[in-house]
Design a protein around this motif. Structure first.
Motif, mmCIF file in Angstrom:
data_model
loop_
_atom_site.group_PDB
_atom_site.id
_atom_site.type_symbol
_atom_site.label_atom_id
_atom_site.label_comp_id
_atom_site.label_asym_id
_atom_site.label_seq_id
_atom_site.Cartn_x
_atom_site.Cartn_y
_atom_site.Cartn_z
ATOM 1 N N ASP A 38 54.919 48.983 -3.258
ATOM 2 C CA ASP A 38 56.284 49.137 -3.751
ATOM 3 C C ASP A 38 56.772 47.872 -4.441
ATOM 4 O OD1 ASP A 38 56.247 51.622 -2.583
ATOM 5 O OD2 ASP A 38 57.101 50.904 -0.697
ATOM 6 N N ALA A 39 55.850 47.120 -5.045
ATOM 7 C CA ALA A 39 56.231 45.836 -5.639
ATOM 8 C C ALA A 39 57.280 46.003 -6.726
ATOM 9 C CB ALA A 39 54.992 45.150 -6.223
ATOM 10 N N ALA A 40 57.132 47.069 -7.511
ATOM 11 C CA ALA A 40 58.098 47.275 -8.590
ATOM 12 C C ALA A 40 59.491 47.547 -8.033
ATOM 13 C CB ALA A 40 57.660 48.449 -9.467
ATOM 14 N N VAL A 41 59.533 48.300 -6.930
ATOM 15 C CA VAL A 41 60.820 48.582 -6.313
ATOM 16 C C VAL A 41 61.418 47.313 -5.725
ATOM 17 C CG1 VAL A 41 61.997 49.911 -4.522
ATOM 18 C CG2 VAL A 41 60.137 50.947 -5.833
ATOM 19 N N GLY A 42 60.550 46.496 -5.101
ATOM 20 C CA GLY A 42 61.015 45.233 -4.541
ATOM 21 C C GLY A 42 61.541 44.321 -5.621
ATOM 22 N N LEU A 43 60.841 44.292 -6.734
ATOM 23 C CA LEU A 43 61.285 43.485 -7.866
ATOM 24 C C LEU A 43 62.640 43.973 -8.360
ATOM 25 C CD1 LEU A 43 60.678 41.354 -10.051
ATOM 26 C CD2 LEU A 43 59.506 43.170 -11.328
ATOM 27 N N ALA A 44 62.792 45.303 -8.392
ATOM 28 C CA ALA A 44 64.046 45.874 -8.857
ATOM 29 C C ALA A 44 65.196 45.496 -7.939
ATOM 30 C CB ALA A 44 63.931 47.393 -8.933
ATOM 31 N N ALA A 45 64.937 45.546 -6.642
ATOM 32 C CA ALA A 45 65.996 45.247 -5.680
ATOM 33 C C ALA A 45 66.481 43.812 -5.814
ATOM 34 C CB ALA A 45 65.489 45.491 -4.261
ATOM 35 N N GLN A 46 65.555 42.895 -6.180
ATOM 36 C CA GLN A 46 65.938 41.498 -6.319
ATOM 37 C C GLN A 46 66.708 41.237 -7.600
ATOM 38 O OE1 GLN A 46 62.770 38.703 -5.867
ATOM 39 N NE2 GLN A 46 61.820 39.832 -4.215
ATOM 40 N N SER A 47 66.451 42.033 -8.625
ATOM 41 C CA SER A 47 66.928 41.689 -9.957
ATOM 42 C C SER A 47 68.274 42.300 -10.317
ATOM 43 C CB SER A 47 65.891 42.138 -10.994
ATOM 44 O OG SER A 47 64.658 41.563 -10.694
ATOM 45 N N GLY A 48 68.820 43.181 -9.503
ATOM 46 C CA GLY A 48 70.082 43.837 -9.849
ATOM 47 C C GLY A 48 69.799 45.126 -10.596
ATOM 48 N N TYR A 58 58.885 48.376 -17.189
ATOM 49 C CA TYR A 58 57.692 47.585 -17.506
ATOM 50 C C TYR A 58 56.553 47.909 -16.561
ATOM 51 C CZ TYR A 58 60.153 44.755 -20.911
ATOM 52 O OH TYR A 58 60.829 44.330 -22.008
ATOM 53 N N ALA A 59 56.895 48.231 -15.316
ATOM 54 C CA ALA A 59 55.841 48.561 -14.361
ATOM 55 C C ALA A 59 55.139 49.854 -14.728
ATOM 56 C CB ALA A 59 56.431 48.664 -12.957
ATOM 57 N N LYS A 60 55.874 50.771 -15.394
ATOM 58 C CA LYS A 60 55.304 52.076 -15.710
ATOM 59 C C LYS A 60 54.662 52.136 -17.088
ATOM 60 C CE LYS A 60 58.675 54.596 -12.876
ATOM 61 N NZ LYS A 60 59.824 55.507 -12.895
ATOM 62 N N TRP A 409 51.259 20.957 -3.740
ATOM 63 C CA TRP A 409 50.654 21.766 -4.795
ATOM 64 C C TRP A 409 51.213 23.179 -4.787
ATOM 65 C CZ3 TRP A 409 46.933 20.870 -8.672
ATOM 66 C CH2 TRP A 409 46.595 19.512 -8.814
ATOM 67 N N TYR A 410 51.485 23.698 -5.987
ATOM 68 C CA TYR A 410 52.084 25.023 -6.199
ATOM 69 C C TYR A 410 50.999 25.989 -6.673
ATOM 70 C CZ TYR A 410 55.561 28.433 -7.904
ATOM 71 O OH TYR A 410 56.319 29.557 -8.113
ATOM 72 N N LEU A 411 50.977 27.200 -6.089
ATOM 73 C CA LEU A 411 49.945 28.199 -6.401
ATOM 74 C C LEU A 411 50.487 29.297 -7.302
ATOM 75 C CD1 LEU A 411 47.111 29.492 -5.885
ATOM 76 C CD2 LEU A 411 48.159 30.653 -3.914
ATOM 77 N N ILE A 412 49.784 29.547 -8.407
ATOM 78 C CA ILE A 412 50.030 30.728 -9.242
ATOM 79 C C ILE A 412 48.738 31.547 -9.225
ATOM 80 C CG2 ILE A 412 50.541 31.611 -11.551
ATOM 81 C CD1 ILE A 412 52.064 29.036 -12.122
ATOM 82 N N TRP A 413 48.811 32.735 -8.652
ATOM 83 C CA TRP A 413 47.621 33.584 -8.557
ATOM 84 C C TRP A 413 47.903 34.924 -9.220
ATOM 85 C CZ3 TRP A 413 45.853 36.658 -3.678
ATOM 86 C CH2 TRP A 413 44.604 37.247 -3.932
ATOM 87 N N ILE A 414 47.102 35.251 -10.214
ATOM 88 C CA ILE A 414 47.226 36.511 -10.944
ATOM 89 C C ILE A 414 46.005 37.366 -10.602
ATOM 90 C CG2 ILE A 414 47.415 37.581 -13.231
ATOM 91 C CD1 ILE A 414 48.381 34.752 -14.198
ATOM 92 N N GLY A 415 46.242 38.529 -10.032
ATOM 93 C CA GLY A 415 45.133 39.385 -9.633
ATOM 94 C C GLY A 415 45.545 40.837 -9.630
ATOM 95 N N SER A 416 44.583 41.702 -9.362
ATOM 96 C CA SER A 416 44.839 43.135 -9.357
ATOM 97 C C SER A 416 44.777 43.668 -7.930
ATOM 98 C CB SER A 416 43.795 43.843 -10.231
ATOM 99 O OG SER A 416 43.969 45.236 -10.200
ATOM 100 N N ASP A 443 50.779 40.496 -9.048
ATOM 101 C CA ASP A 443 49.882 41.641 -8.919
ATOM 102 C C ASP A 443 49.935 42.435 -10.222
ATOM 103 O OD1 ASP A 443 48.676 44.133 -8.348
ATOM 104 O OD2 ASP A 443 49.064 43.840 -6.211
ATOM 105 N N SER A 444 48.895 42.331 -11.023
ATOM 106 C CA SER A 444 48.896 42.962 -12.349
ATOM 107 C C SER A 444 48.894 44.486 -12.263
ATOM 108 C CB SER A 444 47.676 42.483 -13.157
ATOM 109 O OG SER A 444 46.479 42.771 -12.481
ATOM 110 N N LYS A 445 48.396 45.045 -11.151
ATOM 111 C CA LYS A 445 48.402 46.502 -10.996
ATOM 112 C C LYS A 445 49.813 46.990 -10.703
ATOM 113 C CE LYS A 445 46.226 50.324 -8.524
ATOM 114 N NZ LYS A 445 45.207 50.717 -7.511
ATOM 115 N N ALA A 446 50.486 46.321 -9.775
ATOM 116 C CA ALA A 446 51.843 46.729 -9.408
ATOM 117 C C ALA A 446 52.832 46.468 -10.536
ATOM 118 C CB ALA A 446 52.284 46.003 -8.141
#
Length: 499
Positions: A38-48, A58-60, A409-416, A443-446
């Motif tokens: 539900d990453a897209a939904v979580g993102l939506a909830a944070q963004s207004g 964009y997720a779809k 150190w700051y981590l940026i991880w891009i994966g599927s 998460d590139s899939k979500a």
């Protein structure tokens, strides 16, 4: 074996976001896969509400943005990246030896004509040293202990660059040693009446062995036919070492004036050739004395990845070489560990070829490994006050330890499909040791595709107050980020394919 074909490429697809900011993916609880689904939904909830609609769209949406024209990069930027420290080292070593060889050929400098063997074996010894685990670890230790944080940034960046590109000295010295060897054998053939046939024959055999070993290490062979490279570079190299010993002993034992053999070993050990050959032998053997068969536990969270667990903790930034046999088919992977105090360390082995596929399909209970580990570029992370670690897919294996062991150190991880693909062990390590404030998991899939990677890097670089960026990605991803960082004036070090 052909070079690995990626089963899943999380680098494909670019999210062309028009949002003002890229909201980090919500932190994923180790026990909850629902969050990632539900990453897209979580993102939506944070963004207004307004931003949420855009995020869900964009997720779809399809990966049509992947077809957009590539960002144009100035030729000067690309040249600077191409003409890196590796090539600078290589050209310097080749030029220095070339001048000496020219002077010797013209008989202006006579010393190399009398002691050509010293130039041959001196170069080959340095080539071996640059690829020796013990010597490399010593150089990294000196840099980390003596120059960390207090020295000027340009100096610390220079240390990292030099240590990362030692392969340039390795290649330059190996090539130069081979050319000096040709010169040496040519001189013997010119004076063939004064030399014994056995010396001539061993000179030719040594030339052939060294040439095959060097040719097998060419990037195209090394990167597309790993097993061929390993067999020829290692085993023909060992034959070359053996023939070098015979060549040295015969050449130093034969008296050119009396045309007779001098069986006195004292004469041989007084020559430079002998000690250079001795040094080559010692540094070749040292890593092999540390080879052990060790017990492993393998977790297979998905058909794409095997997580290999070894006992004992490790320093960050080290690379392990593992194999199913004693001397054949060793593969390198970044080590994940919570520190030297930890009970275990882990390797992320993505399914990319026969060896890694066998770890998933037929998990072994034991593997062969060298206890003396090779140091990677991340090992210099302690030089810097703060940094960014960018990685894609299984590149996390080379990056995660730095962020686990160093809170700066700051981590940026891009994966599927990250948690499902890599499993609870890796997710657990991330969320146990890295706070949400110093990581961005994409998460590139979500999310429907890749982010604007350079926007993520630039934002993190400035907000985190970083001094440097380390990158672990595939060739295309590495090139894109390196070009973007160079253009933005951000110091960055990317993946190398030279070991």
């Amino acid at each position: 074996m052909s070079y690995p074909e990626f089963v899943d490429d999380p680098e494909k697809g670019i999210l062309d976001s028009s949002l003002d900011t890229l909201t980090p993916l919500p932190v994923l609880p180790v026990s909850s896969k629902a969050v990632i689904q539900d990453a897209a939904v979580g993102l939506a909830a944070q963004s207004g509400k307004k931003e949420s609609q855009a995020a869900l769209a964009y997720a779809k949406k399809d990966h049509a943005s992947a077809n957009k024209p590539k960002r144009k990069v100035r030729k000067w930027i690309r040249f600077q990246l191409w003409f890196n420290t590796y090539r600078k080292f290589f050209i310097f070593v080749i030029s220095l030896n070339g001048v000496g060889l020219l002077l010797a050929s013209l008989n202006i400098w006579t010393y190399p004509r009398r002691y050509t063997g010293a130039f041959v074996l001196g170069n080959l010894l340095f080539a071996i040293l640059m690829r020796n685990e013990l010597f490399g670890r010593l150089l990294y230790m000196i840099a980390n202990k003596c120059f960390a944080k207090w020295t000027p940034l340009w100096f610390r960046l220079g240390c990292t660059s030099a240590l990362q590109h030692l392969g340039g000295i390795h290649s330059g010295c190996a090539t130069s040693g081979f050319v000096w060897l040709i010169f040496r054998v040519t001189l013997i053939f010119i004076d063939h009446k004064d030399n014994h046939d056995a010396v001539l024959i061993m000179g030719v055999i040594t030339n052939l062995a060294v040439s095959i070993s060097i040719l097998s290490a060419f990037p195209w062979v090394r990167n597309t036919h790993h097993n061929m490279f390993e067999r020829h570079h290692r085993f023909i190299g060992w034959i070359g070492l053996l023939s070098t010993w015979v060549f040295v002993v015969l050449g130093d034992s034969y008296d050119l004036d009396t045309h007779s053999w001098n069986p006195d070993g004292i004469r041989v050990i007084r020559q430079q050739d002998f000690w250079f050959a001795f040094g080559m032998t010692v540094f070749i053997l040292i890593p092999w004395f540390t080879v052990r068969e060790v017990k492993v536990d393998i977790e297979v969270p998905s058909p794409k990845v095997a997580i290999v667990r070894f006992e004992r903790g490790m320093q960050q930034g080290l690379i392990a070489r593992i194999s199913r046999s004693t001397i054949m088919e060793y593969h390198a992977f970044g080590i994940i560990s919570e520190g030297t105090h930890a009970k275990y360390h882990y390797l992320i082995c993505g399914v990319q070829g026969d060896f890694t596929r066998s770890l998933v399909n037929e998990p072994p209970t034991h593997l062969w490994t060298r206890q003396l580990k090779f140091a990677g570029v991340s090992h210099t992370s302690t030089l810097y006050k703060r940094g960014i670690r960018v990685c894609t897919g299984t590149g996390l294996g080379a990056a995660l330890s730095t962020c686990l062991q160093n809170p700066d150190w700051y981590l940026i991880w891009i994966g599927s499909d990250q948690e499902k693909t890599f499993g609870p062990t890796i997710s657990g390590l991330i969320h146990k040791h890295i706070s949400p404030q110093r990581m961005c998991l994409w998460d590139s899939k979500a999310r429907g595709g890749r982010p604007d990677v350079m926007k993520l890097v630039k934002d993190a670089y400035h907000s985190w107050g970083a001094e440097v960026v380390f990158i672990t990605s595939n060739w295309a991803g590495n090139q894109e980020i390196m070009e973007g960082c160079k253009e933005a004036g951000i110091p960055a070090f990317g993946t190398l394919w030279d070991f």
